[in-house]
Design a protein around this motif. Structure first.
Motif, PDB file in Angstrom:
ATOM      1  N   UNK A 263      40.765 -17.088  21.288  1.00  0.00           N
ATOM      2  CA  UNK A 263      41.984 -16.514  20.738  1.00  0.00           C
ATOM      3  C   UNK A 263      43.303 -16.844  21.634  1.00  0.00           C
ATOM      4  N   UNK A 264      43.232 -17.612  22.162  1.00  0.00           N
ATOM      5  CA  UNK A 264      44.289 -17.946  23.184  1.00  0.00           C
ATOM      6  C   UNK A 264      45.492 -18.780  22.383  1.00  0.00           C
ATOM      7  N   UNK A 265      46.827 -18.123  22.385  1.00  0.00           N
ATOM      8  CA  UNK A 265      47.509 -18.887  21.794  1.00  0.00           C
ATOM      9  C   UNK A 265      47.813 -20.179  22.064  1.00  0.00           C
ATOM     10  N   UNK A 266      48.042 -20.410  23.390  1.00  0.00           N
ATOM     11  CA  UNK A 266      48.468 -21.423  23.813  1.00  0.00           C
ATOM     12  C   UNK A 266      47.354 -22.680  23.704  1.00  0.00           C
ATOM     13  N   UNK A 267      46.086 -22.325  23.550  1.00  0.00           N
ATOM     14  CA  UNK A 267      45.084 -23.291  23.213  1.00  0.00           C
ATOM     15  C   UNK A 267      45.051 -23.704  21.865  1.00  0.00           C
ATOM     16  N   UNK A 268      45.345 -22.687  21.115  1.00  0.00           N
ATOM     17  CA  UNK A 268      45.588 -22.901  19.538  1.00  0.00           C
ATOM     18  C   UNK A 268      46.796 -23.813  19.277  1.00  0.00           C
ATOM     19  N   UNK A 269      48.020 -23.732  20.073  1.00  0.00           N
ATOM     20  CA  UNK A 269      49.011 -24.661  19.822  1.00  0.00           C
ATOM     21  C   UNK A 269      48.714 -25.823  20.235  1.00  0.00           C
ATOM     22  N   UNK A 270      47.830 -26.335  21.151  1.00  0.00           N
ATOM     23  CA  UNK A 270      47.454 -27.538  21.833  1.00  0.00           C
ATOM     24  C   UNK A 270      46.600 -28.127  20.670  1.00  0.00           C
ATOM     25  N   UNK A 271      45.721 -27.256  20.119  1.00  0.00           N
ATOM     26  CA  UNK A 271      44.818 -28.030  18.980  1.00  0.00           C
ATOM     27  C   UNK A 271      45.541 -28.233  17.836  1.00  0.00           C
ATOM     28  N   UNK A 272      46.612 -27.295  17.457  1.00  0.00           N
ATOM     29  CA  UNK A 272      47.147 -27.688  16.219  1.00  0.00           C
ATOM     30  C   UNK A 272      48.166 -29.211  16.440  1.00  0.00           C
ATOM     31  N   UNK A 273      48.652 -29.236  17.623  1.00  0.00           N
ATOM     32  CA  UNK A 273      49.391 -30.291  18.066  1.00  0.00           C
ATOM     33  C   UNK A 273      48.582 -31.698  17.942  1.00  0.00           C
ATOM     34  N   UNK A 274      47.482 -31.446  18.601  1.00  0.00           N
ATOM     35  CA  UNK A 274      46.291 -32.725  18.276  1.00  0.00           C
ATOM     36  C   UNK A 274      46.181 -33.031  16.913  1.00  0.00           C
ATOM     37  N   UNK A 275      45.735 -32.107  16.415  1.00  0.00           N
ATOM     38  CA  UNK A 275      45.240 -32.367  14.930  1.00  0.00           C
ATOM     39  C   UNK A 275      46.672 -33.094  14.039  1.00  0.00           C
ATOM     40  N   UNK A 276      47.526 -32.232  14.249  1.00  0.00           N
ATOM     41  CA  UNK A 276      48.802 -33.043  13.729  1.00  0.00           C
ATOM     42  C   UNK A 276      49.181 -34.493  13.990  1.00  0.00           C
ATOM     43  N   UNK A 277      48.860 -34.442  15.592  1.00  0.00           N
ATOM     44  CA  UNK A 277      49.219 -35.927  15.796  1.00  0.00           C
ATOM     45  C   UNK A 277      48.282 -36.825  14.969  1.00  0.00           C
ATOM     46  N   UNK A 278      47.024 -36.646  15.036  1.00  0.00           N
ATOM     47  CA  UNK A 278      46.087 -37.393  14.519  1.00  0.00           C
ATOM     48  C   UNK A 278      46.312 -37.681  13.046  1.00  0.00           C
ATOM     49  N   UNK A 279      46.680 -36.413  12.194  1.00  0.00           N
ATOM     50  CA  UNK A 279      46.918 -36.495  10.931  1.00  0.00           C
ATOM     51  C   UNK A 279      48.111 -37.592  10.680  1.00  0.00           C
ATOM     52  N   UNK A 280      49.215 -37.617  11.463  1.00  0.00           N
ATOM     53  CA  UNK A 280      50.383 -38.724  11.314  1.00  0.00           C
ATOM     54  C   UNK A 280      49.814 -39.851  11.622  1.00  0.00           C
ATOM     55  N   UNK A 281      49.103 -40.158  12.654  1.00  0.00           N
ATOM     56  CA  UNK A 281      48.735 -41.296  12.946  1.00  0.00           C
ATOM     57  C   UNK A 281      47.963 -42.121  12.107  1.00  0.00           C
ATOM     58  N   UNK A 282      47.018 -41.309  11.412  1.00  0.00           N
ATOM     59  CA  UNK A 282      46.155 -41.904  10.467  1.00  0.00           C
ATOM     60  C   UNK A 282      46.661 -41.791   8.892  1.00  0.00           C
ATOM     61  N   UNK A 283      47.737 -41.537   8.701  1.00  0.00           N
ATOM     62  CA  UNK A 283      48.301 -41.235   7.288  1.00  0.00           C
ATOM     63  C   UNK A 283      48.240 -42.706   6.599  1.00  0.00           C
ATOM     64  N   UNK A 284      48.874 -43.693   7.079  1.00  0.00           N
ATOM     65  CA  UNK A 284      49.010 -44.928   6.587  1.00  0.00           C
ATOM     66  C   UNK A 284      48.220 -46.221   6.947  1.00  0.00           C
ATOM     67  N   UNK A 285      47.362 -46.123   8.055  1.00  0.00           N
ATOM     68  CA  UNK A 285      46.713 -47.367   8.674  1.00  0.00           C
ATOM     69  C   UNK A 285      45.218 -47.007   8.848  1.00  0.00           C
ATOM     70  N   UNK A 286      44.482 -47.881   7.897  1.00  0.00           N
ATOM     71  CA  UNK A 286      43.052 -47.853   8.006  1.00  0.00           C
ATOM     72  C   UNK A 286      42.276 -48.299   9.342  1.00  0.00           C
ATOM     73  N   UNK A 287      42.955 -49.140  10.148  1.00  0.00           N
ATOM     74  CA  UNK A 287      42.437 -49.334  11.480  1.00  0.00           C
ATOM     75  C   UNK A 287      42.798 -48.210  12.405  1.00  0.00           C
ATOM     76  N   UNK A 288      43.776 -47.350  12.291  1.00  0.00           N
ATOM     77  CA  UNK A 288      43.907 -46.315  13.270  1.00  0.00           C
ATOM     78  C   UNK A 288      43.203 -45.215  12.816  1.00  0.00           C
ATOM     79  N   UNK A 289      42.810 -45.035  11.566  1.00  0.00           N
ATOM     80  CA  UNK A 289      41.984 -43.978  11.012  1.00  0.00           C
ATOM     81  C   UNK A 289      40.441 -44.313  11.428  1.00  0.00           C
TER      82      UNK A 289
END
Length: 613
Positions: free
Chosen positions: A290-316
């Protein structure tokens, strides 16, 4: 009868390619020959020129490896008679070759490069040591290099620990080697017993960010699921500050995301091992669910991976191959924080663009289960991304398609098509369109039943062209294969023909009208369904009108309707041909057979042959 245009390469272009490759190989041979010159100064200059030639040039690297440059470079590197400068330049070139493809690394390993470089670390010259370490680092971070090669000789680890104090480069490269070669408890124990914790701890406060980051990565792999290391870390201090406090400082928002995530991993491992309590005062922002900061970190990580994998098959592919990555995403889908759930779904959506992953990883982890759960009573922002992901999971090659159908997806998607939110309406109908593609008759009937004729009409009169196009796409997929066409038209024929008439009479763009005429062409392919067209003079006049339209796409689609109606050998074809001739269709076909458009011309000629047969 589609016309397949194949592109044959001209002999001239092939010849040019061949000459070009010969030219590259010839120049590469020149580089290798210079390594055997009797003048040491010329050899040195040859290696320097080779270094400049291979930077960023994978083709040149491959050529030099094929031509046997590696054994000669390794020989020169190991010769005591070679000058230190020559040995250093050889290590630099080998490192550059290792930065090419995985095949390059395999070739280097086959030439026993690792023992040669490890031997080089015994040199008194720091620049040469750094060049050897940089090359070793590049080789060890490659997925084709077995990590165990680092541990075959026990003295190697001791020597690497001793080299940590030499320079910031030796610190960066050695920490990177350790973090990449520490896979599992056996490796952790070896490094721990050789004093890794004590030797690396002070690097966390280095003035170099790269050194701090690589040291932090080392601790994250050393402490992972390892109570012994975790318990030791708690009591280690650097400049009067305990390691957990240093890790907490690295969690701060002003630090780069990579540092925040890695320090969070270290603290998480320590918490799981019971080394520190989650409410310990040293973890000011306790790493709980329930930790706000940990949530923000996880959210940032998922967002980062989503952006990285959006258009590149090798990165995905790389993201999915990251250890426990899919498990983390699946867990993220059931997080208590809406923001984390949304970010995890975004990440999943990004990765679902990969055909390969839909067939493998998504199936292995049964991703559809938590995704279907997310779609129940979720807020719109999550529903939009989750339903987009579901569209991809329902493509015909996805193994998840069947279990999703069995879990009540039709009802869920039909309800989305009634949403006031445009994106949800589009996704609902899009997913149904994908679901209907090459589906069994029962599924098609279930979709029509779930939607209801009233809702179908509602969607066909939607103000948004995307909704309309996807609804027409759904109809086209429903009306495919003869038995299905006849079955659906026997139960919903009247309403579908009304809808088709409505669209062909309305103010719609070319794409919409073309899609509608394609639906008519499918109906015309039915055995009994085609009579619904033949007995509807209004529709026949519209087909005739579009055969003479100014747009070739609409002409071609109308022609498909006519071809399917007049095809010989099918019951009633003669009567249909006669009726259409009386309407003047044959005259239009004669005109179109003279068309400058090859598709129209071929289709018209094929249709005319049905009359002559």
């Amino acid at each position: 009868h589609p016309c397949i245009l194949e592109c044959f390469p001209s002999p001239t272009s092939d010849l040019l390619k061949e000459n070009k490759s010969l030219e590259v190989t010839a120049s590469s041979r020149h580089y290798v020959d210079r390594l055997f010159d009797l003048d040491p100064q010329k050899v040195l200059q040859g290696v320097i020129d080779m270094k400049n030639a291979v930077i960023g040039n994978n083709k040149q690297k491959a050529n030099l490896i094929v031509l046997g440059a590696v054994p000669r470079l390794l020989y020169l590197l190991q010769q005591e008679s070679s000058s230190t400068e020559l040995r250093t330049e050889c290590a630099v070139v080998l490192g550059s070759l290792a930065m090419g493809t995985e095949n390059n690394v395999k070739s280097l390993l086959d030439c026993h490069i690792i023992p040669a470089l490890l031997q080089g670390l015994l040199s008194p010259d720091l620049k040469f040591i750094e060049a050897c370490l940089r090359c070793l680092r590049t080789i060890f971070i490659s997925p084709v290099t077995p990590e165990d090669l680092l541990y075959t000789d026990a003295t190697v680890i001791s020597h690497l620990m001793a080299l940590l104090s030499r320079s910031r480069y030796t610190q960066e490269y050695i920490c990177q080697i350790f973090s990449h070669c520490c896979k599992g408890p056996d490796h952790q124990t070896i490094l721990f017993n050789h004093g890794a914790v004590q030797n690396i701890a002070h690097l966390l406060v280095s003035t170099s960010y790269k050194v701090r980051m690589q040291a932090l990565k080392c601790f994250s792999v050393l402490a992972f699921e390892n109570p012994q290391v975790s318990m030791t870390l708690v009591n280690v201090s650097v400049d009067g500050e305990l390691l957990p406090q240093i890790f907490v400082k690295m969690l701060q928002r002003d630090k780069p995301i990579e540092m925040q995530l890695t320090s969070a991993k270290c603290l998480t491992s320590m918490c799981r091992a019971g080394a520190i309590r989650t409410d310990d005062s040293c973890i000011v922002l306790k790493l709980d669910h329930d930790l706000k900061h940990a949530h923000e970190l996880r959210q940032a990580a998922f967002k980062l991976y989503a952006s990285l994998g959006a258009n590149d098959e090798d990165i995905r592919k790389k993201i999915i191959e990251t250890e426990n990555m899919m498990d983390r995403i699946v867990n993220g889908l059931s997080e208590s924080s809406i923001k984390v759930r949304l970010a995890a779904v975004r990440c999943l959506h990004s990765l679902s663009r990969s055909v390969q992953q839909l067939r493998t990883s998504f199936q292995d982890h049964a991703v559809w289960k938590p995704l279907m759960k997310v779609l129940q009573n979720a807020p719109n922002e999550i529903l939009i991304v989750a339903s987009s992901t579901l569209c991809n999971l329902l493509l015909e090659f996805s193994p998840s398609k069947e279990p999703i159908l069995e879990s009540g997806a039709i009802e869920l998607l039909c309800s989305l098509t009634q949403s006031e939110n445009l994106a949800l309406r589009v996704n609902g109908i899009w997913a149904l369109m994908n679901m209907a593609f090459q589906a069994e008759q029962k599924i098609k009937s279930d979709i029509l039943r779930g939607l209801s004729t009233e809702q179908l009409f509602q969607l066909l009169s939607d103000s948004d062209v995307n909704v309309l196009m996807k609804t027409l796409g759904l109809l086209r997929n429903l009306l495919s294969t003869r038995p299905h066409i006849d079955h659906i038209m026997s139960t919903h024929g009247k309403q579908i023909m009304q809808a088709v008439t409505l669209i062909l009479e309305g103010e719609h763009n070319i794409e919409v009208k073309e899609q509608t005429l394609c639906i008519l062409a499918n109906i015309a392919d039915g055995t009994t369904a085609k009579e619904l067209i033949m007995t509807n003079d209004d529709i026949l006049q519209k087909i005739k009108y579009y055969m003479s339209h100014s747009n070739a796409k609409l002409q071609l689609a109308a022609m498909f309707c006519i071809s399917n109606l007049i095809w010989n050998g099918e019951e009633g074809s003669q009567e249909r041909q006669d009726k259409l001739r009386d309407m003047g269709i044959v005259d239009i076909l004669h005109k179109l057979s003279q068309s400058s458009d090859p598709n129209l011309c071929d289709k018209a000629k094929t249709a005319l042959q049905q009359y002559l047969a």
